[in-house]
Design a protein around this motif. Structure first.
Motif, short mmCIF file in Angstrom:
data_model
loop_
_atom_site.label_atom_id
_atom_site.label_comp_id
_atom_site.label_asym_id
_atom_site.label_seq_id
_atom_site.Cartn_x
_atom_site.Cartn_y
_atom_site.Cartn_z
N UNK A 104 -45.10 9.25 -2.03
CA UNK A 104 -46.20 9.93 -1.35
C UNK A 104 -46.41 9.34 0.03
N UNK A 105 -46.18 8.02 0.13
CA UNK A 105 -46.31 7.38 1.43
C UNK A 105 -45.28 7.93 2.41
N UNK A 106 -44.06 8.07 1.92
CA UNK A 106 -42.99 8.57 2.78
C UNK A 106 -43.23 10.03 3.16
N UNK A 154 -41.50 -6.30 -2.50
CA UNK A 154 -41.41 -7.46 -1.61
C UNK A 154 -41.65 -7.00 -0.17
N UNK A 155 -41.85 -7.97 0.73
CA UNK A 155 -42.09 -7.63 2.13
C UNK A 155 -40.96 -6.81 2.74
N UNK A 156 -39.72 -7.21 2.45
CA UNK A 156 -38.56 -6.50 3.00
C UNK A 156 -38.49 -5.07 2.47
N UNK A 157 -38.81 -4.91 1.18
CA UNK A 157 -38.80 -3.56 0.59
C UNK A 157 -39.90 -2.69 1.20
N UNK A 158 -41.07 -3.30 1.42
CA UNK A 158 -42.16 -2.53 2.04
C UNK A 158 -41.77 -2.06 3.44
N UNK A 159 -41.12 -2.94 4.20
CA UNK A 159 -40.71 -2.54 5.55
C UNK A 159 -39.70 -1.41 5.48
N UNK A 160 -38.82 -1.44 4.46
CA UNK A 160 -37.84 -0.36 4.33
C UNK A 160 -38.54 0.95 3.98
N UNK A 161 -39.61 0.87 3.17
CA UNK A 161 -40.39 2.08 2.87
C UNK A 161 -41.04 2.59 4.16
N UNK A 192 -45.41 1.73 -7.29
CA UNK A 192 -46.54 1.44 -6.41
C UNK A 192 -46.05 0.49 -5.32
N UNK A 193 -46.39 0.75 -4.04
CA UNK A 193 -45.86 -0.10 -2.97
C UNK A 193 -46.32 -1.56 -3.09
N UNK A 194 -47.48 -1.81 -3.73
CA UNK A 194 -47.96 -3.19 -3.68
C UNK A 194 -47.20 -4.15 -4.59
N UNK A 195 -46.27 -3.63 -5.40
CA UNK A 195 -45.43 -4.53 -6.20
C UNK A 195 -44.12 -4.84 -5.50
N UNK A 231 -46.54 -5.74 10.47
CA UNK A 231 -47.10 -6.06 9.17
C UNK A 231 -46.96 -4.88 8.20
N UNK A 232 -46.11 -5.02 7.17
CA UNK A 232 -45.89 -3.89 6.27
C UNK A 232 -47.17 -3.46 5.57
N UNK A 233 -48.08 -4.39 5.34
CA UNK A 233 -49.29 -4.03 4.58
C UNK A 233 -50.26 -3.17 5.39
N UNK A 234 -50.09 -3.16 6.72
CA UNK A 234 -51.01 -2.37 7.54
C UNK A 234 -50.55 -0.93 7.72
N UNK A 235 -49.36 -0.59 7.26
CA UNK A 235 -48.89 0.77 7.55
C UNK A 235 -48.51 1.57 6.32
N UNK A 236 -48.76 1.00 5.14
CA UNK A 236 -48.51 1.76 3.92
C UNK A 236 -49.86 2.22 3.40
N UNK A 237 -49.99 3.52 3.17
CA UNK A 237 -51.33 4.04 2.89
C UNK A 237 -51.45 4.68 1.51
N UNK A 238 -50.34 5.14 0.93
CA UNK A 238 -50.44 5.84 -0.34
C UNK A 238 -50.22 4.88 -1.50
N UNK A 239 -50.54 5.33 -2.72
CA UNK A 239 -50.42 4.44 -3.86
C UNK A 239 -49.08 4.58 -4.56
#
Lengths: 284, 282
Positions: free
Chosen positions: B108-110, B149-156, B144-147, B96-104
């Motif tokens: 910064x997350x990376x 898509x799911x695939x982009x979040x997983x790549x981050x 901001x990571x929350x904008x 789940x990409x939403x459970x592992x991204x922590x920064x805004x």
């Protein structure tokens, strides 16, 4: 008896710079007893569309009629609509909450105002119809495997005996066998009871295998509406909006391109097999 | 040298009653033998509850063996002194990409991982840029990571692991919650990291199409490795795969059905092109 959408639009954040049109003048007629697949890119309006069908979202323009009655009429009972148009959300197991599976499934019919005896009967019937093992009826729903949780959650909606059943990606996250089992039971039930089923899916193969009508959403509008053969016959148009046709259809198209006389509207493994056997001069 | 080597690896979960007494033992991994060479792209297939995620958690020492041994980059995971070193060798991306991204902010997350490891600031920024570029997400570095898509979040999330410069990356069902486009993006990035950077990749999935490009495939069921081999070899065993709740790609299934109907077609057809060629239509 049917569900009719007349020029339904849904906009949010209106009057700001972030205004979004999630549904744009959508008109549809859903007849009783159809098995419909809704496909479309993420953000195409699929989920917004289905949330209108049981009144969870209210259209900003246009009307919706269920069995001839305007659901936005101020005398219309939306609670009643929601028991007739049942919705299984994505990852429905996240909504399990009772102490036992049986109590969880009984919650819907009890909420409909049925007495305890009737609700108990409904729960039995629903759990049996999804093939849920009787040994686990009194177990906590949280101790089940992913596939079993999914079945319990679907049973919870079936126990309300909805005339229209909407499922938003019911197989997401399930393994292949679990996927075939869930879709198989939905299809069997549809054949047995003749209820209307609306299936939102990302899998072209699943849609090709089970439904008799496909609605393709794109950019908040209905982009195509027809039988699987009609819709998958337009591979180029589907690709343009980021979708695809089943692998078997691609194979047929390639054979046709090479000059072989095959039916490019074959969408399932069975149909593809028959086409190739015909080419080879063998009887299917 | 093998970067990962499991010998007779066992993991047991204890089920406890309300008073904490042990009610029963569930064997999640049952004598698993597995070898991964550096630079390989390995897939692990298995149905829900087959033990594949438990295995993944062993590879970066989130769980430790009940019996048997597991060496990651030459280090024994049973030795708690190795924990940090193992996690730096083997990075993990979850479902789940939403459970592992922590920064805004994406960058910064990376940067969080290398910062935690005490990497000097200048080098953190270099790594952030390098790893975001390697997954094709550099142009979103100030978003901001929350904008996304799911695939982009997983790549981050993958870039976040890359920034820690592990030798091996474990993707635990990274595409289960994504749409078909997102799935393709993530799998493409995984293959690119493997090819261009020589990163060892372990992909855990139950989507058959995703394992086609792997060097080697393990199939798990009931905590055991029940099949292993190259994708073509695995996919030629259609009925055996089905008995483990798995499937084969549609074209492979079609070829299998045609063979059963009497056509002379070899096992393990993976692509349309291959099928058309063996059909011998002239």
């Amino acid at each position: 008896m049917s569900l009719i959408l007349d020029k339904v639009s849904y906009k949010y954040s209106t009057g700001t710079a972030y205004e979004v049109t999630a549904l744009d003048q959508v008109s549809l007629k859903i007849e009783d007893g159809q098995f419909i697949g809704i496909i479309g890119h993420t953000g195409s309006g699929k989920s917004t569309l289905i949330q209108h069908l049981n009144g969870l979202l209210k259209a900003t323009e246009g009307s919706i009629y269920y069995n001839g009655q305007d659901i936005y009429d101020k005398d219309y009972d939306l609670k009643d609509l929601r028991t007739q148009v049942g919705m299984v959300f994505q990852y429905p197991e996240h909504q399990l909450f009772e102490t036992t599976v049986f109590e969880d499934v009984k919650f819907g019919p009890k909420n409909q105002g049925l007495d305890d005896k009737e609700a108990t009967l409904r729960a039995y019937e629903a759990l049996r119809s999804v093939g849920f093992p009787e040994d686990y009826y009194d177990q906590s729903p949280f101790e089940l495997s992913g596939g079993q949780k999914r079945r319990a959650a679907i049973a919870g909606v079936l126990a309300m005996k909805p005339a229209v059943l909407i499922l938003d990606e019911p197989t997401a996250g399930l393994d292949p066998k679990g996927r075939d089992e869930i879709l198989g039971l939905i299809s069997d039930m549809h054949k047995k009871t003749g209820n209307t089923v609306i299936l939102v899916s990302h899998s072209m193969e699943d849609v090709a295998n089970y439904v008799d009508r496909i609605i393709v959403m794109n950019d908040a509008k209905v982009y195509m509406d027809g039988t699987p053969k009609e819709v998958f016959g337009r591979a180029k148009d589907l690709e343009e909006i980021g979708l695809a046709v089943p692998e078997v259809t691609y194979l047929m198209m390639e054979l046709k391109n090479r000059g072989w006389n095959v039916d490019v509207s074959a969408t399932t493994v069975e149909e593809g097999k028959n086409e190739i056997l015909k080419l080879k001069g063998m009887n299917a | 040298m093998n970067i990962i080597e499991a010998k007779q690896l066992v993991h047991e979960f204890f089920r406890r009653d309300e008073e904490g007494n042990i009610e029963g033992i569930q064997v999640a991994l049952n004598k698993v033998d597995l070898k991964v060479e550096a630079g390989q792209f390995i897939s692990i297939l298995g149905h829900n509850g087959s033990g594949k995620s438990t295995l993944a958690k062993h590879i970066n020492a989130l769980l430790t063996p009940s019996d048997g041994t597991l060496y990651v980059d030459g280090k024994d995971t049973a030795d708690s002194n190795n924990e940090l070193a193992i996690r730096q060798s083997a990075g993990m991306v979850f479902q789940n990409p939403d459970n592992q991204i922590i920064a805004s902010i994406v960058e910064e997350d990376v940067g969080f991982g290398p910062e935690n490891m005490g990497v000097p600031t200048d080098e953190i920024w270099e790594r952030v840029e390098r790893s975001l570029k390697s997954v094709g997400m550099w142009k979103y570095h100030a978003h901001s990571p929350n904008k996304l898509s799911g695939g982009q979040k997983q790549r981050v999330a993958i870039a976040g692991v890359m920034a820690m410069e592990p030798k091996c990356i474990i993707l635990d069902e990274p595409t289960a919650m994504l749409d078909p486009d997102g799935r393709k993006e993530v799998i493409k990035v995984a293959h690119e990291l493997n090819r261009k950077k020589g990163m060892t990749v372990i992909l855990i999935t139950h989507y058959m199409e995703e394992v086609v490009g792997s060097d080697y495939v393990y199939v798990m069921d009931k905590g055991k490795v029940v099949m292993e081999g190259e994708p073509r070899d695995i996919f030629s065993r259609v009925d055996e795969l089905k008995s483990h709740r798995m499937d084969v790609p549609q074209i492979t299934l079609l070829a299998h059905e045609l063979k059963k109907s009497g056509l002379d077609i070899p096992d393990g057809i993976l692509t349309r092109e291959e099928l058309i060629n063996v059909l011998n239509l002239g």
